[in-house]
Design a protein around this motif. Structure first.
Motif, mmCIF file in Angstrom:
data_model
loop_
_atom_site.group_PDB
_atom_site.id
_atom_site.type_symbol
_atom_site.label_atom_id
_atom_site.label_comp_id
_atom_site.label_asym_id
_atom_site.label_seq_id
_atom_site.Cartn_x
_atom_site.Cartn_y
_atom_site.Cartn_z
ATOM 1 N N PHE A 1 0.987 -0.885 -0.024
ATOM 2 C CA PHE A 1 0.235 0.386 -0.676
ATOM 3 C C PHE A 1 0.690 1.264 0.328
ATOM 4 C CE2 PHE A 1 -2.426 -3.323 1.516
ATOM 5 C CZ PHE A 1 -3.930 -3.185 0.647
ATOM 6 N N ILE A 2 0.650 1.846 -1.013
ATOM 7 C CA ILE A 2 1.945 3.389 -0.711
ATOM 8 C C ILE A 2 0.870 4.107 -1.075
ATOM 9 C CG2 ILE A 2 3.149 4.068 -2.884
ATOM 10 C CD1 ILE A 2 3.455 1.192 -4.241
ATOM 11 N N ASN A 3 1.561 5.540 -0.311
ATOM 12 C CA ASN A 3 1.183 6.648 -0.288
ATOM 13 C C ASN A 3 0.832 7.240 -1.395
ATOM 14 O OD1 ASN A 3 0.731 9.538 0.021
ATOM 15 N ND2 ASN A 3 0.557 9.019 2.016
ATOM 16 N N LYS A 4 -0.734 8.091 -2.435
ATOM 17 C CA LYS A 4 -0.811 8.472 -3.268
ATOM 18 C C LYS A 4 -0.450 10.174 -3.670
ATOM 19 C CE LYS A 4 -5.652 6.196 -4.174
ATOM 20 N NZ LYS A 4 -7.174 6.637 -4.283
ATOM 21 N N LYS A 5 0.015 10.553 -2.693
ATOM 22 C CA LYS A 5 0.520 11.683 -2.495
ATOM 23 C C LYS A 5 1.778 11.744 -3.118
ATOM 24 C CE LYS A 5 -2.971 14.637 0.289
ATOM 25 N NZ LYS A 5 -2.680 15.539 1.952
ATOM 26 N N ASP A 6 2.753 10.902 -2.651
ATOM 27 C CA ASP A 6 4.380 11.289 -3.175
ATOM 28 C C ASP A 6 5.009 9.784 -3.283
ATOM 29 O OD1 ASP A 6 3.986 9.519 -1.001
ATOM 30 O OD2 ASP A 6 5.626 10.082 0.494
ATOM 31 N N GLY A 7 3.969 8.169 -3.498
ATOM 32 C CA GLY A 7 4.921 7.728 -4.145
ATOM 33 C C GLY A 7 5.527 7.014 -3.676
ATOM 34 N N ASN A 8 6.256 7.272 -1.752
ATOM 35 C CA ASN A 8 6.871 6.422 -1.411
ATOM 36 C C ASN A 8 7.555 5.308 -1.373
ATOM 37 O OD1 ASN A 8 9.609 6.638 -0.407
ATOM 38 N ND2 ASN A 8 9.725 8.312 0.907
ATOM 39 N N GLU A 9 8.210 4.313 -1.755
ATOM 40 C CA GLU A 9 8.075 3.093 -1.763
ATOM 41 C C GLU A 9 8.879 2.791 -0.071
ATOM 42 O OE1 GLU A 9 9.813 0.552 -4.403
ATOM 43 O OE2 GLU A 9 7.738 0.473 -6.052
ATOM 44 N N LYS A 10 9.481 3.659 0.564
ATOM 45 C CA LYS A 10 9.960 3.869 1.788
ATOM 46 C C LYS A 10 9.083 3.785 3.145
ATOM 47 C CE LYS A 10 13.738 6.311 2.770
ATOM 48 N NZ LYS A 10 14.818 7.563 2.397
ATOM 49 N N ASN A 11 7.777 3.959 2.870
ATOM 50 C CA ASN A 11 7.209 4.102 3.857
ATOM 51 C C ASN A 11 5.768 3.549 3.516
ATOM 52 O OD1 ASN A 11 8.673 6.545 5.497
ATOM 53 N ND2 ASN A 11 7.769 7.524 3.762
ATOM 54 N N MET A 12 5.686 2.508 2.688
ATOM 55 C CA MET A 12 4.563 1.934 2.397
ATOM 56 C C MET A 12 3.950 0.584 3.322
ATOM 57 S SD MET A 12 6.578 -0.801 -0.786
ATOM 58 C CE MET A 12 7.902 -2.195 -0.932
ATOM 59 N N ILE A 13 3.184 0.441 3.243
ATOM 60 C CA ILE A 13 2.046 -0.442 4.106
ATOM 61 C C ILE A 13 2.160 -2.409 3.069
ATOM 62 C CG2 ILE A 13 0.699 -1.099 5.568
ATOM 63 C CD1 ILE A 13 0.267 1.832 6.097
ATOM 64 N N ASN A 14 3.268 -3.268 3.916
ATOM 65 C CA ASN A 14 3.293 -4.309 3.481
ATOM 66 C C ASN A 14 2.318 -5.621 4.636
ATOM 67 O OD1 ASN A 14 5.174 -3.206 1.022
ATOM 68 N ND2 ASN A 14 6.931 -3.319 3.072
ATOM 69 N N TYR A 15 2.216 -6.035 3.253
ATOM 70 C CA TYR A 15 1.230 -7.301 3.593
ATOM 71 C C TYR A 15 1.493 -9.167 2.998
ATOM 72 C CZ TYR A 15 -2.092 -4.310 6.348
ATOM 73 O OH TYR A 15 -2.536 -3.369 7.124
ATOM 74 N N TYR A 16 1.356 -10.368 3.848
ATOM 75 C CA TYR A 16 2.172 -10.671 3.138
ATOM 76 C C TYR A 16 0.940 -12.449 3.502
ATOM 77 C CZ TYR A 16 3.601 -15.689 2.486
ATOM 78 O OH TYR A 16 4.255 -16.770 2.547
#
Length: 251
Positions: free
Chosen positions: A117-132
């Motif tokens: 889940f990647i923030n729509k505003k900045d698209g920064n993958e460093k702050n994305m939320i991950n699920y497995y």
């Protein structure tokens, strides 16, 4: 000395580059079973999984309740039990969708999924939320016979008549046999208003289109399908099927 200094610079560069990479923290969804129905596409909503599993996140209430407003989703998958690399799975409007699930995912076959889940505003993958999670796709034993049932006004219709599941003799189960196997709940709506259902039947006294939703929950504690999904470590659940169809009433 110069060699040591150069080596230190190289290590520092590698560390800096790696620190700029995608966030590697994952929340484990466990095992999930998804049923699909004859002649219907399979759609899995990643945002529903997000909303069900936000306790570990420090985010605002609005983001927890309506993540679709704040995040785009990217999806990776591979066959469970393999060491293949994850491949990107193309989504449709941020939904996991298979037009022909039987051909694409098979039945009772498990896959490893990564949801980002990647923030729509900045698209920064460093702050994305991950699920497995390990998702098992299961061909539903019960299906609607028709997507649209046409009847005349003032007809009393048994809603289970449009649900087909086959018994051991390869004959369609009767409504009473289905009631022996499943706990059943009904929702019928016309123009978004609920219509009364009595003993699984509705008397249709107005013309129009009626949307029918039937939920069938198997009465046994565990099912073979969910046991298959649970082999990957998830909790067992009851089999729950959702049948949707339309009743069109005319004069």
């Amino acid at each position: 000395m110069k060699k040591i200094y150069g080596l230190l610079l190289l290590v520092a560069l590698i560390f800096t580059l790696s620190s700029c990479g995608p966030n590697s923290n994952y929340y484990n969804l466990g095992s999930k079973g998804f049923y699909y129905y004859k002649d219907e596409p399979l759609v899995v909503d990643p945002y529903e999984l997000f909303k069900e599993n936000t306790d570990w996140l420090d985010i605002s209430m609005s983001k927890a309740k309506k993540p679709q407003n704040y995040y785009n989703v990217t999806v990776e998958w591979r066959r469970n039990g393999t060491y293949d690399n994850f491949e990107t799975l193309e989504t449709v409007d941020n939904m996991i969708q298979f037009e022909n699930p039987y051909k694409k995912v098979g039945t009772n076959v498990s896959y490893d999924f990564k949801l980002h889940f990647i923030n729509k505003k900045d698209g920064n993958e460093k702050n994305m939320i991950n699920y497995y999670g390990v998702f098992t796709f299961i061909k539903s034993p019960a299906n609607p016979s028709k997507k649209v049932v046409n009847i005349k006004i003032n007809t009393t219709y048994t809603l289970l008549k449009n649900v087909i599941e086959y018994n051991l003799e390869d004959k369609p189960m009767t409504p009473s046999e289905l009631s022996n196997v499943y706990d059943i709940s009904y929702t019928v709506k016309k123009d978004n208003a609920n219509v009364a259902v009595t003993d699984g039947k509705v008397t249709f006294d107005e013309v129009g289109d009626y949307e029918v939703t039937i939920e069938l929950t198997k009465k046994v504690a565990e099912t073979d399908a969910v046991s298959s999904a649970s082999q990957s470590g998830g909790d067992s659940e009851k089999m729950m099927l959702t049948i949707n169809y339309t009743i069109t009433v005319r004069e």
